[in-house]
Design a protein around this motif. Structure first.
Motif, PDB file in Angstrom:
ATOM      1  N   THR A 596       0.828  -1.381   0.011  1.00 32.39           N
ATOM      2  CA  THR A 596      -0.061   0.155  -0.017  1.00 32.39           C
ATOM      3  C   THR A 596       0.772   1.159   0.091  1.00 32.39           C
ATOM      4  OG1 THR A 596      -1.389  -1.311   1.374  1.00 32.39           O
ATOM      5  CG2 THR A 596      -1.856   0.864   1.096  1.00 32.39           C
ATOM      6  N   GLY A 598       2.116   4.722   0.892  1.00 27.48           N
ATOM      7  CA  GLY A 598       1.867   5.617   1.975  1.00 27.48           C
ATOM      8  C   GLY A 598       2.409   4.960   3.177  1.00 27.48           C
ATOM      9  N   ASN A 599       2.233   3.529   3.102  1.00 22.99           N
ATOM     10  CA  ASN A 599       3.051   2.528   4.139  1.00 22.99           C
ATOM     11  C   ASN A 599       4.397   2.992   4.451  1.00 22.99           C
ATOM     12  OD1 ASN A 599       0.608   1.467   4.943  1.00 22.99           O
ATOM     13  ND2 ASN A 599       1.041  -0.518   4.048  1.00 22.99           N
ATOM     14  N   GLN A 653       2.541  -5.852   6.650  1.00 21.73           N
ATOM     15  CA  GLN A 653       1.807  -6.042   5.484  1.00 21.73           C
ATOM     16  C   GLN A 653       2.723  -6.687   4.332  1.00 21.73           C
ATOM     17  OE1 GLN A 653      -0.553  -2.816   4.036  1.00 21.73           O
ATOM     18  NE2 GLN A 653      -1.036  -2.134   5.994  1.00 21.73           N
ATOM     19  N   GLU A 704       6.819  -3.966   5.911  1.00 20.07           N
ATOM     20  CA  GLU A 704       5.953  -2.773   5.769  1.00 20.07           C
ATOM     21  C   GLU A 704       4.814  -2.645   6.663  1.00 20.07           C
ATOM     22  OE1 GLU A 704       4.133  -3.448   1.909  1.00 20.07           O
ATOM     23  OE2 GLU A 704       2.644  -2.015   2.229  1.00 20.07           O
ATOM     24  N   SER A 706       1.437   0.346   8.093  1.00 19.53           N
ATOM     25  CA  SER A 706       0.996   1.486   8.003  1.00 19.53           C
ATOM     26  C   SER A 706       1.509   2.488   9.203  1.00 19.53           C
ATOM     27  CB  SER A 706      -0.567   1.443   8.195  1.00 19.53           C
ATOM     28  OG  SER A 706      -1.163   1.365   9.617  1.00 19.53           O
ATOM     29  N   GLU A 708      -0.073   4.339  11.223  1.00 21.56           N
ATOM     30  CA  GLU A 708      -0.629   4.199  12.418  1.00 21.56           C
ATOM     31  C   GLU A 708      -0.385   3.006  13.250  1.00 21.56           C
ATOM     32  OE1 GLU A 708      -2.404   4.278   9.311  1.00 21.56           O
ATOM     33  OE2 GLU A 708      -2.068   6.358   9.232  1.00 21.56           O
ATOM     34  N   ASP A 709      -0.035   1.948  12.523  1.00 16.74           N
ATOM     35  CA  ASP A 709       0.221   0.842  13.137  1.00 16.74           C
ATOM     36  C   ASP A 709       1.574   1.006  13.949  1.00 16.74           C
ATOM     37  OD1 ASP A 709      -1.888  -0.639  13.099  1.00 16.74           O
ATOM     38  OD2 ASP A 709      -1.471  -1.601  11.022  1.00 16.74           O
ATOM     39  N   LYS A 725       9.621   4.785   2.695  1.00 13.92           N
ATOM     40  CA  LYS A 725       8.136   4.657   2.607  1.00 13.92           C
ATOM     41  C   LYS A 725       7.720   4.163   1.063  1.00 13.92           C
ATOM     42  CE  LYS A 725       5.866   8.961   1.229  1.00 13.92           C
ATOM     43  NZ  LYS A 725       6.820  10.248   1.314  1.00 13.92           N
TER      44      LYS A 725
END
Lengths: 761, 279
Positions: A596, A598-599, A653, A704, A706, A708-709, A725
């Motif tokens: 994804t 942005g990750n 991810q 990888e 996010s 937030e995570d 990123k």
């Protein structure tokens, strides 16, 4: 002529590998001049390949016990507990072996029989075989002996697909490396794995009940011929001349498949009727070894009648019938009372005699309380030895001499990432292995979740109705072996563990195959000792399943010595390790493709200045020396723990371990694995143009997740940091450089195809 | 009394996909039993409603893949049942056996009219494992009991064979399109004859052919290996790739059905096992 002279003569005439002292020891056991059959039997049993006579004292330091181990080294394969599903306990069965010498001489047949032998080892524990791996080392395909190296590589891969695909066992990859040290002696290591119900493990000795009930020995499978006569002895000699092709066996995967089906039916029947039995495959030493070992390990004698053996060539001498290594045969010790029923299954239900003319099943021996190994041929006794000498074994304490290599760093380390990465990606060691895998059937049995190349380890879902996944990887870096034999052993474990951990699986067992030169040379024996110490050290540090309480157990393995050329040059020390892991819910398994935009990319494992043997040194600076990465056991454990925690939390991810080519190449590989209609790339943090940060092979991982995570992780370990990123641009870049991956994709994917198969150099 | 239709999976010496094939048939709501090559009587007595010849290397591909198995007595039974209209599917080696038995294309009785020749790829020979896309032909969708639920879009499935190139005699070329059931295409359903979209050089990009009536299908790819979503590689493009990607780390990944399931669901539909909504 006295006995000593007679023994000298017979060793020479028969081309035996045993020493004069060994033959005298044998003469002492039998109390006379040994018969030809006895000489060939013990020549095999006391070969390095079967007896571990040089390696045994060193191997004792490997950790082989842990709470999950069911069967450690000693039988044909190792067994560990795997999972419980619907009230049934399932165990994982693993075996690991080399077939180096035969593959160098006859690559197709050598590689094929390598798989044939290793799957038999797993089958004969009563298991269904659900995967195999090939760990291959070839000479430099573009070097001085390139033509031969390429031909051997093609032949070995042909042997693997022709045999393995027909057998119906999915190929779960493995690894392939090229090094000029293998120009005269390729390595073909094979791993097989399978699953067995915990209450249905078969053992390779005649059961206790045979002391009170009449037991017979059934030989089932291909008719015996003269192929592979002297195979184990051959494996224990150097390849000084290539005239010994007769010692290479001939494989028949078609018959093997039918025979496996018949065996399954027989074993299920015996278990249903609760009839104790012994079961063993025929490998080194053929009938002689299988009959003597089934009897000796059960504390009984056996009376073998060679006239009852189904042969495809008439007039073979008894020692050839007894010791030839004809493939696709099994020995089964069962009560005489059930023998007819068993013969019926092999010969009628599965029609072995029709499918393989001359083949089938027959009773060839009877177990006796008299602890003597006796063989009859045309009414004449051709062998008679006390069984205890068969189990006794033989040991040598070899001399060793510390022979470290001086560490030389390159004079300068220029960095130009786009050009460096291209060179690494488009080198035989860095290029995609997909041309090799495209020949393998990785999906037969319908249990494969991640095929070779999709994640750091293959992942399968082997037990129907059960969510437990199996992850497996095999590794070993010859460049490290050449520079630092201890670290080569440690990192072979470390990398295989990282590959398994990257998918989210917990390592539960390991196997090793130790490939070295001549153990009679003190410097080689030192390399061997160092490698074993390295493996043992890493295993003691990486007992992840028991949270450090037990080591990662080595449950099966093999030693292959005398890997050298006629000129006496040894191969690079090559400890090769396979690691097996379990993920309780396979839907949580993680592949390596970026997901994804942005990750962020998290680096696990700070970079150190230790680029010795690195792909960067070799491909970009043409330098093969230097300081090899250290093995930091505690850190390695903590990093693995963190990666597993992230997997369990479901926040990783994509994950890839850092090995050859360092952080930068790892990131590139994650981008290259993306969907062609959802390409991704990586932007690294500013100012990354330092060879240590980009290319050092210090162990580690890229994850990888996010942003937030990442923020949500309350206790961030100090070995973890953001390094880049994910973008939707198919490239890798920093603020000062960029490589468009579309420029290299095609060449990277097809490089090995062009070099090895099309010979476009 | 039989509650569910019985699908017989034949095991020849050297077959190696019989267990997973029987398993996905059961997952599709039908019964399935494996019959050994010499269990002629058992097969006959159990009166199966459909037959599957699974993948593998029957009789070691002696002479030519499928040739020896096609001459086994048990194939007479399959032949008669096929002639009477029972659904028959041959997968990979099973397709080779069907072709060698003359059941497909079956233009004229007792004649072998097609062959599965060695893959033809520039600069490469031997076995090839690869994921490809397939699209069903319109008439096949209508008449084949194995294809009713396939739909018009491209579906990903794997191939694994060394001899998968459909070839025909010169004089038959004009009627080949009539037996076309499935063709290789890209993820958007576009056909091209170029490798790797057509992975083996097959005539007219054929991946599967059927008999005149449509009840017998010879299929080179392996739908049983694409039965579950978790069997699909993470890099597969297109609509099925989107569905696969969306299931990453989702427990539903364990139970969602994949594109290969459509073949078996088609058969279930043919037997009237699906509800109106499902059809």
């Amino acid at each position: 002529m006295d006995l000593r002279d007679k023994l000298k003569d017979v060793i020479r005439e028969r081309g035996l590998a045993m020493t004069l002292q060994e033959s005298e020891k044998l003469a002492g056991y039998v109390g006379r001049m040994p018969t030809p059959l006895e000489l060939h039997l013990f020549d095999t049993m006391w070969s390095e390949h079967c007896s571990y006579k040089s390696s045994k004292p060193v191997l004792a330091q490997l950790p082989t016990q842990a709470s999950n181990v069911v069967v450690g080294p000693g039988e044909d394969a190792g067994i560990v507990r795997f999972c419980t599903c619907d009230g049934v306990d399932w165990d994982l069965v693993v075996a690991h072996e080399s077939h180096n010498h035969p593959s160098q001489v006859l690559p197709v047949e050598g590689a094929a029989t390598g798989i044939g032998g290793i799957v038999r080892d797993v089958y004969c524990m009563g298991a269904n075989v659900t995967g195999s791996l090939d760990l291959l080392r070839f000479g430099n395909p573009t070097g001085v002996s390139g033509e031969r190296a390429r031909a051997i590589c093609r032949g070995v891969i042909e042997g693997i697909w022709k045999y393995g695909n027909a057998l119906g066992v999915p190929n779960l990859g493995g690894d392939t490396r090229f090094h000029e040290g293998y120009d005269d002696n390729c390595l073909v290591n094979v791993v097989a794995l399978g699953f067995v119900r915990h209450d249905r493990i078969a053992h390779s000795f005649v059961p206790e009940e045979a002391h009170t009930e009449k037991y017979v020995l059934i030989l089932a499978g291909k008719s015996t011929d003269d192929t592979g006569f002297g195979g184990a002895t051959f494996a224990s000699a150097d390849l000084s001349d290539l005239t010994e092709k007769g010692a290479v066996q001939v494989a028949d995967p078609f018959l093997k498949r039918v025979l496996s089906e018949a065996n399954r039916t027989v074993l299920d029947m015996l278990f249903e009727k609760e009839i104790p039995f012994g079961f063993k495959d025929l490998g080194a030493g053929g009938i002689a070894c299988v009959t003597s070992e089934l009897a000796a390990h059960g504390g009984l004698g056996i009376h073998v009648d060679l006239d009852e053996v189904l042969v495809s060539i008439q007039g073979l001498p008894p020692e050839v019938i007894a010791c030839a290594e004809t493939q696709e045969r099994y020995g089964l010790a069962i009560p005489e009372s059930i023998a007819e029923e068993v013969l019926e299954i092999y010969n009628k239900s599965f029609e072995l005699p029709r499918l393989f003319p001359g083949g089938g099943a027959s009773i060839i021996g009877r177990f006796t309380k008299d602890p003597v190994y006796r063989v009859i041929h045309r009414g004449i006794e051709v062998a008679c030895a006390p069984v205890n000498c068969i189990t006794e074994g033989i040991v040598y304490n070899r001399e060793w001499k510390s022979s470290p290599i001086p560490l030389i760093e390159p004079d300068s380390r220029p960095v130009d990432p786009p050009s460096d990465l291209k060179k690494m990606l488009l080198s035989p060691d860095g290029a995609s292995r997909s041309p090799i895998w495209s020949y393998y059937d990785s999906e037969v049995q319908g249990t494969t979740h991640f095929r070779p190349g999709e994640a750091d380890a293959c992942v399968t879902v082997p037990i129907k109705g059960c969510k437990a996944g199996l992850a497996v990887s095999g590794d070993g870096n010859p460049w490290y072996g050449q520079l630092e034999p201890f670290l080569a052993g440690a990192h072979a474990v470390g990398e295989a563990v990282r590959n398994v951990v990257a998918t989210g699986a917990v390592p539960i067992a390991a196997t090793d195959c130790l490939n070295y030169g001549n153990p009679e040379k003190p410097d080689v024996f030192w390399q061997f000792r160092q490698g074993v110490e390295g493996i043992a050290h890493a295993c003691r540090n990486l007992g992840l399943e028991s949270e450090g309480e037990h080591p990662l157990p080595i449950v099966s393995g093999n030693v292959s010595f005398y890997n050298q050329s006629s000129s006496g040059g040894s191969i690079p020390p090559s400890p090769i390790v396979a690691v097996f892991g379990r993920i309780d819910d396979f839907t949580r398994a993680t592949d390596l493709s970026l997901k994804t935009p942005g990750n962020i990319i998290i680096l696990i494992g700070p970079r150190e200045d230790e680029l010795g043997g690195s792909l960067y040194y070799r491909s970009c600076l043409e330098h093969s020396g230097g300081k090899v990465p250290l093995f930091r056991g505690e850190l390695e454990y903590e990093m693995a723990r963190f990666v597993l925690d992230c997997a369990e939390a479901g926040i990783s991810q994509s994950v890839h371990d850092i090995s050859e080519g360092g952080l930068a190449l790892a990131a590139v590989e994650m981008a290259l694995a993306t969907r062609k209609d959802a390409r991704r790339g990586v932007i690294l943090e500013k100012g990354f143009a330092d060879p240590v940060i980009l290319y050092s092979e210090t162990p580690g991982y890229l994850i990888e997740m996010s942003p937030e995570d990442w923020e949500g992780i309350s206790a961030k370990p100090d070995f973890a940091a953001i390094v880049g990123k994910v973008t939707d641009d198919f490239s890798i870049s920093s603020d000062i450089w960029k490589l468009e991956l579309s420029e290299v994709l095609e060449e990277y994917t097809t490089l090995l195809d062009r070099i090895i198969w099309r010979e476009e150099l | 009394m039989k509650n569910r239709p019985l699908v017989a999976v034949l095991q020849f010496p050297g077959s190696n996909c019989e267990y997973e094939t029987a398993s996905v048939v059961r997952e599709s709501g039908m019964d399935s039993l494996i019959f050994r090559w010499n269990q002629w009587k058992e097969l006959s007595d159990s009166a199966p409603d459909a037959f599957i010849l699974p993948g593998g290397f029957a009789f070691q591909d002696r002479v030519r893949a499928g040739t020896v198995a096609a001459k086994e007595e048990i194939m007479d039974l399959v032949f008669n049942q096929a002639q009477s209209g029972k659904p028959v599917l041959g997968i990979c080696n099973g397709a080779q056996i069907l072709v060698e038995s003359g059941l497909v294309p079956g233009w004229e009785n007792g004649r072998i009219e097609s062959a599965l020749a060695a893959n033809h790829i520039h600069g490469r020979s031997g076995y090839l494992s690869r994921w490809v896309f397939l699209r069903a032909k319109k008439r096949a969708l209508r008449v084949s009991p194995w294809l009713g639920m396939i739909g018009n879009s491209a579906i990903p499935v794997p191939i694994a064979h060394a001899e998968g190139r459909f070839v025909f005699a010169e004089e038959d070329l004009h009627r080949v399109s009539k037996c076309a059931a499935l063709v290789y295409c890209d993820e958007n359903g576009v056909e091209t004859a170029d490798y790797p979209v057509n992975p083996n050089g097959s005539f007219m990009n054929l991946a599967g052919i059927m008999n005149k009536e449509g009840n017998v299908l010879a299929l080179m790819p392996h739908p049983e290996r694409a039965f579950w979503m978790w069997q699909i590689p993470p890099w597969v493009p297109g609509v099925w790739g989107d569905r696969r990607t969306s299931l990453n780390h989702d427990p539903a990944l364990a139970v969602e059905k994949g594109p290969g399931e459509l073949f078996f669901r088609s058969l279930a539909g043919y037997f009237g096992l699906l509800s109106r909504e499902e059809v």
